[in-house]
Design a protein around this motif. Structure first.
Motif, short mmCIF file in Angstrom:
data_model
loop_
_atom_site.label_atom_id
_atom_site.label_comp_id
_atom_site.label_asym_id
_atom_site.label_seq_id
_atom_site.Cartn_x
_atom_site.Cartn_y
_atom_site.Cartn_z
N ARG A 1 0.85 -1.18 0.00
CA ARG A 1 0.00 0.00 0.00
C ARG A 1 0.89 1.24 0.00
NH1 ARG A 1 -3.10 -3.14 3.85
NH2 ARG A 1 -5.02 -3.84 2.88
N ALA A 2 0.62 2.14 -0.90
CA ALA A 2 1.37 3.39 -0.97
C ALA A 2 0.38 4.53 -1.07
CB ALA A 2 2.31 3.38 -2.18
N VAL A 3 0.78 5.69 -0.59
CA VAL A 3 -0.07 6.87 -0.63
C VAL A 3 0.35 7.75 -1.79
CG1 VAL A 3 -0.84 8.92 0.59
CG2 VAL A 3 -0.47 6.78 1.84
N ASP A 4 -0.59 8.02 -2.66
CA ASP A 4 -0.33 8.86 -3.82
C ASP A 4 -1.13 10.15 -3.69
OD1 ASP A 4 1.36 7.15 -5.02
OD2 ASP A 4 -0.12 6.28 -6.38
N GLU A 5 -0.69 11.16 -4.40
CA GLU A 5 -1.45 12.40 -4.53
C GLU A 5 -2.05 12.42 -5.93
OE1 GLU A 5 0.73 15.84 -3.63
OE2 GLU A 5 1.07 15.32 -1.56
N PRO A 6 -3.36 12.23 -6.05
CA PRO A 6 -3.97 12.16 -7.36
C PRO A 6 -3.90 13.48 -8.10
CG PRO A 6 -5.64 12.28 -5.67
CD PRO A 6 -4.34 12.14 -4.96
N ASP A 7 -3.95 13.36 -9.40
CA ASP A 7 -3.91 14.54 -10.24
C ASP A 7 -5.25 15.27 -10.18
OD1 ASP A 7 -3.10 16.37 -12.04
OD2 ASP A 7 -3.12 15.05 -13.78
N ASP A 8 -5.21 16.57 -10.17
CA ASP A 8 -6.44 17.34 -10.09
C ASP A 8 -6.80 17.93 -11.44
OD1 ASP A 8 -5.00 20.35 -8.61
OD2 ASP A 8 -4.36 19.08 -10.29
N SER A 9 -6.26 17.40 -12.50
CA SER A 9 -6.57 17.92 -13.83
C SER A 9 -6.94 16.77 -14.74
CB SER A 9 -5.36 18.66 -14.40
OG SER A 9 -5.61 19.08 -15.71
N ASP A 10 -7.81 17.03 -15.70
CA ASP A 10 -8.27 15.98 -16.59
C ASP A 10 -7.48 15.91 -17.89
OD1 ASP A 10 -10.25 15.27 -14.83
OD2 ASP A 10 -11.66 16.75 -15.64
N GLY A 11 -6.60 16.83 -18.15
CA GLY A 11 -5.87 16.83 -19.41
C GLY A 11 -4.49 17.41 -19.27
N PRO A 12 -3.75 17.43 -20.38
CA PRO A 12 -2.39 17.97 -20.34
C PRO A 12 -2.39 19.46 -20.01
CG PRO A 12 -3.11 17.54 -22.59
CD PRO A 12 -4.14 16.94 -21.71
N VAL A 13 -1.24 19.91 -19.54
CA VAL A 13 -1.06 21.30 -19.10
C VAL A 13 -0.04 21.97 -20.00
CG1 VAL A 13 -0.23 22.74 -17.20
CG2 VAL A 13 -1.68 20.78 -16.72
N ASP A 14 -0.30 23.25 -20.31
CA ASP A 14 0.64 24.04 -21.09
C ASP A 14 1.76 24.52 -20.16
OD1 ASP A 14 2.02 25.65 -22.81
OD2 ASP A 14 0.33 26.94 -23.33
N LEU A 15 2.96 24.04 -20.41
CA LEU A 15 4.10 24.39 -19.55
C LEU A 15 4.35 25.89 -19.53
CD1 LEU A 15 6.50 23.41 -17.82
CD2 LEU A 15 7.81 23.20 -19.94
N ARG A 16 4.03 26.58 -20.61
CA ARG A 16 4.28 28.02 -20.68
C ARG A 16 3.51 28.77 -19.60
NH1 ARG A 16 2.58 29.73 -26.49
NH2 ARG A 16 0.67 28.84 -25.63
N VAL A 17 2.30 28.29 -19.29
CA VAL A 17 1.48 28.95 -18.28
C VAL A 17 2.14 28.85 -16.90
CG1 VAL A 17 -0.77 28.92 -17.12
CG2 VAL A 17 -0.62 28.50 -19.59
N LEU A 18 2.77 27.71 -16.62
CA LEU A 18 3.41 27.53 -15.32
C LEU A 18 4.72 28.29 -15.21
CD1 LEU A 18 2.80 23.69 -14.78
CD2 LEU A 18 1.42 25.62 -14.00
N LEU A 19 5.39 28.51 -16.34
CA LEU A 19 6.67 29.22 -16.31
C LEU A 19 6.51 30.73 -16.41
CD1 LEU A 19 8.90 26.96 -18.61
CD2 LEU A 19 8.73 26.96 -16.11
N ALA A 20 5.35 31.20 -16.85
CA ALA A 20 5.14 32.64 -17.05
C ALA A 20 5.37 33.46 -15.78
CB ALA A 20 3.74 32.89 -17.60
N PRO A 21 4.94 32.98 -14.58
CA PRO A 21 5.17 33.81 -13.37
C PRO A 21 6.64 34.04 -13.05
CG PRO A 21 3.46 32.15 -12.97
CD PRO A 21 4.09 31.82 -14.28
N TYR A 22 7.54 33.23 -13.57
CA TYR A 22 8.96 33.41 -13.28
C TYR A 22 9.58 34.57 -14.07
CZ TYR A 22 8.70 28.80 -11.08
OH TYR A 22 8.37 27.74 -10.28
N ALA A 23 8.94 34.95 -15.15
CA ALA A 23 9.49 36.03 -15.97
C ALA A 23 9.35 37.37 -15.24
CB ALA A 23 8.77 36.09 -17.31
N GLY A 24 10.34 38.23 -15.42
CA GLY A 24 10.32 39.53 -14.77
C GLY A 24 11.42 40.42 -15.31
N ALA A 25 11.71 41.45 -14.53
CA ALA A 25 12.70 42.43 -14.98
C ALA A 25 14.08 41.80 -15.10
CB ALA A 25 12.74 43.61 -14.01
#
Length: 409
Positions: free
Chosen positions: A260-284
């Motif tokens: 028995r192992a404890v997993d954290e299930p995915d909370d999304s039904d489809g693929p994710v655009d990596l650009r959306v996750l990296l956008a907050p890192y952009a700055g001056a």
């Protein structure tokens, strides 16, 4: 995020129970057919008919009992073996002495082997030896102590085969327990690395910042910074050497080993655009270069890759300074996604990463390389003194996609 329990069941003996179920039915039909072919030669056919009626009902009614080890109880095994031994001894009543001396088969014939094999699968070779010895004794009584060659061959075959199968079952069970323990250790190690990454990305970074700011401000803040520094060192030591999560449960259940192992299930039904996750890192001070089309990955893979990029940028701010410049380049290749993080710092001296890992500073080892390793990817760090540092993160699309589907299941 809600957590769920994932149960993995392993049982190499379960196919043996299914095979035994089929064997009992087929050999029961064979024994009845064998009797029918020699019906005119049987001295007291009514004895055989009564026994076969009981045998047929018993065989069909007890099929669920031989479906798995949990259902096959000791009481059932004793009753089943009694059915076989009774059939062997009743043969002396049903058959004439001449037929018995000529080598006529017993009433249950090879059905008897099924009762012995049930002992072997349930309890191993010792149980098999016990049951096969009783069958051998019954055959000797049936032959009045003078067995024929066919009888000897039959008894030896059942005895050797049942003991061999019982031994194989014992070895298989030991292998299952070993494999279950190995999977348990692997799951614990993965959880330990995950927790260590989370601690490094959060608590350790805050403690390090408090220590630096306290030293700059001075006064009571300096004392607070000193205490934060001590706690940082203690926590790094715990993370690098002693942080082990609650042990997974490993059982040797009746129908196989359980992990028995404890997993954290995915909370999304489809693929994710990596650009959306990296956008907050952009700055001056951080430039982000990305493709014009979406860069899709499985949700868990995209989050881990973005977290690794964040860990690389944290290292830039911490070791190069708040005014350091960094560049993020995203490349969407046919079989993989490559993210490169580069800075304009002084670079990393040779041997410094190994030294930092030995001191419990696991930013590169866990927050970056550990994340990519779990995704089936890699993290390559290139640093030339005086020319900055470049971290190249690669994640294969096929692995991340299959990982995402497995998590959704």
């Amino acid at each position: 995020m809600a957590r769920r329990e994932r149960v993995m069941r392993m049982s190499v003996e379960q196919p043996l129970w299914r095979a035994l179920t089929g064997y009992r039915v087929l050999t029961m039909v064979y024994a009845v057919g064998l009797f029918g072919s020699a019906y005119d030669e049987v001295a007291r056919p009514w004895v055989a008919i009564a026994y076969f009626a009981v045998l047929a009902v018993w065989t069909l009614a007890t099929l669920p009992r031989v479906a798995n080890a949990a259902s096959c109880t000791k009481r059932f095994l004793a009753a089943d073996l009694t059915m076989a031994l009774t059939g062997i001894l009743l043969t002396r009543i049903a058959e004439s002495p001449e037929r018995i001396e000529a080598g006529a088969p017993t009433l249950p014939s090879i059905w008897t082997a099924g009762a012995v094999l049930a002992f072997a699968i349930k309890g191993g070779w010792r149980w098999a030896a016990f049951a096969s010895t009783l069958v051998a004794a019954a055959n000797l009584i049936h032959r009045s102590g003078v067995p024929t060659r066919d009888t000897v061959h039959m008894v030896l075959l059942v005895w050797i085969a049942s003991i061999a199968i019982g031994y194989v079952v014992e070895v298989a069970r030991a292998s299952e327990r070993t494999l279950a323990r190995a999977l348990e250790i692997e799951a614990a190690t993965r959880e330990r690395e995950r927790l260590a990454r989370d601690i490094h990305d959060g608590v350790l970074q805050v403690l390090a910042m408090v220590q630096r700011r306290g030293a700059v401000i001075g006064g009571e803040a300096a004392e607070l910074g000193r205490l934060a520094g001590e706690q940082e060192v203690a926590l790094r030591t715990l993370v690098s050497g002693g942080l082990v999560p609650v042990s997974r449960v490993s059982e040797d259940a009746a129908d196989g080993a359980l992990v028995r192992a404890v997993d954290e299930p995915d909370d999304s039904d489809g693929p994710v655009d990596l650009r959306v996750l990296l956008a907050p890192y952009a700055g001056a001070r951080v430039s982000l270069a990305e493709p014009g089309a979406p860069v899709t990955l499985a949700p868990a893979a995209a989050r881990e890759l973005a977290a690794a990029v964040g860990a690389a940028l944290d290292n830039v701010r911490r070791h190069v300074g708040e005014q350091a410049r960094a560049w993020i380049l995203v490349e969407d290749e046919p079989g993989e996604v490559i993210v490169t993080v580069r800075d304009d710092g002084p670079g990393i001296p040779e041997g410094r990463l190994a030294q930092a890992e030995g001191e419990g500073r696991l930013g590169v080892a866990l927050s970056i390389r550990g994340r990519l390793r779990e995704l089936g990817g890699s993290a390559e760090l290139i640093s030339v003194p005086g020319q900055g540092t470049e971290v190249e993160l690669k994640v294969p699309k096929a692995t991340s996609a299959s990982r995402g589907k497995a998590e959704q299941r």
